[in-house]
Design an enzyme around this catalytic site. Structure first.
Site, mmCIF file in Angstrom:
data_model
loop_
_atom_site.group_PDB
_atom_site.id
_atom_site.type_symbol
_atom_site.label_atom_id
_atom_site.label_comp_id
_atom_site.label_asym_id
_atom_site.label_seq_id
_atom_site.Cartn_x
_atom_site.Cartn_y
_atom_site.Cartn_z
ATOM 1 N N ASP A 125 -1.501 17.526 7.660
ATOM 2 C CA ASP A 125 -2.256 16.845 6.615
ATOM 3 C C ASP A 125 -1.364 15.818 5.940
ATOM 4 O OD1 ASP A 125 -3.726 16.097 4.375
ATOM 5 O OD2 ASP A 125 -4.429 18.132 3.954
ATOM 6 N N ASN A 136 -2.263 4.837 9.099
ATOM 7 C CA ASN A 136 -3.640 4.648 9.545
ATOM 8 C C ASN A 136 -4.595 5.772 9.156
ATOM 9 O OD1 ASN A 136 -5.762 3.439 11.460
ATOM 10 N ND2 ASN A 136 -5.452 5.481 12.324
ATOM 11 N N TYR A 152 -14.103 4.832 -1.301
ATOM 12 C CA TYR A 152 -13.457 4.230 -0.134
ATOM 13 C C TYR A 152 -12.908 2.846 -0.469
ATOM 14 C CZ TYR A 152 -12.691 2.879 4.729
ATOM 15 O OH TYR A 152 -12.124 2.470 5.911
#
Length: 250
Positions: free
Chosen positions: A59, A82, A146
């Site tokens: 994680d 990424n 986001y």
């Protein structure tokens, strides 16, 4: 094609989408060793590439994970920040736990990855590319978490570039709009459309409506842009965001 012979490269979110496409691109451009990180251990284990692979399931939000991963980074040459997750909700209806989930992966995870990479590169320099998003530039309803995470990431890249310059570390970002990757499956509007007309048709329909060029990018196309920014061909490029959006932000 930029050459990465003898280079060691870290990629997070490496088991699918842009991360996997970038791993393939760099391996076939001569990379000696890839350190691949993803939370999906099974998908990570299925990766087969023509170079040395260190597969690290974990994680990116976990500081202890990065403390342990430091042993695998060594004299790191390049890193691709990424790993990311998506979601969609209006602010008034946004669940706070979902807000924290998106921000913690996309921003906390990016910070910890950047920190680990910059520490590993401090002795001899290197280059880093983060995957941002055009939603961090152009506001759209339903993209609060986001978009905010990606806007913050682009600013973090600028700070990292300024701090890293003294150690010859370049840091840039690429900001795609739509890319045909599995991350879209978490977007309810796309998931509903894909269930009705199929994934390819759903991508084509959204792209025609959203981008002047009328199409989304493939993961392979974004991978080539990441490779350019990592490479010696971009030796004087730092602190920038390459917007690769088919005109979406115009």
């Amino acid at each position: 094609m930029p050459a990465f012979t003898h280079r060691t490269i870290l990629i997070t979110g490496a088991a699918s989408g842009i991360g996997l496409a970038t791993a393939h691109h760099l391996a076939h451009a001569g990379a000696a060793r890839l350190v691949l990180v993803d939370s999906d251990a099974d998908a990570l284990a299925r990766i087969d590439l023509p170079c040395t692979l260190d597969l690290l399931p974990g994680d990116v939000r976990d500081e202890a994970f990065w403390d342990n991963a430091a042993a695998y980074l060594g004299d790191l040459d390049h890193a691709v920040v990424n790993a990311g997750v998506a979601g969609a909700s209006g602010i008034a209806d946004h669940d706070f736990a979902e807000w924290r989930r998106i921000l913690s992966v996309n921003l906390d995870g990016a910070f910890l990855t950047l920190r680990a990479a910059m520490r590993a590169m401090k002795r001899r320099g290197g280059s880093i590319v983060a995957t941002a998003s055009a939603t961090g530039i152009k506001p759209e309803p339903g993209t609060a978490a986001y978009g905010a995470s990606k806007a913050a990431l682009m600013h973090l890249v600028k700070v990292a570039a300024k701090e890293g310059a003294a150690s010859n570390i370049r840091v840039n970002a690429v900001a795609p709009a739509g890319v045909e990757t599995p991350v879209w499956d978490a977007v309810p509007m796309f998931a509903a459309s894909a269930a009705e007309i199929g994934r390819d048709a759903a991508f084509a329909e959204i792209a025609r409506a959203a981008t002047p060029l009328g199409r989304f990018a493939s993961a392979d196309e974004i991978a080539t842009q990441i490779a350019f920014l990592l490479s010696d061909n971009a030796a004087l490029v730092t602190g920038t965001t390459l917007v690769s959006d088919g005109g979406y932000t115009l």
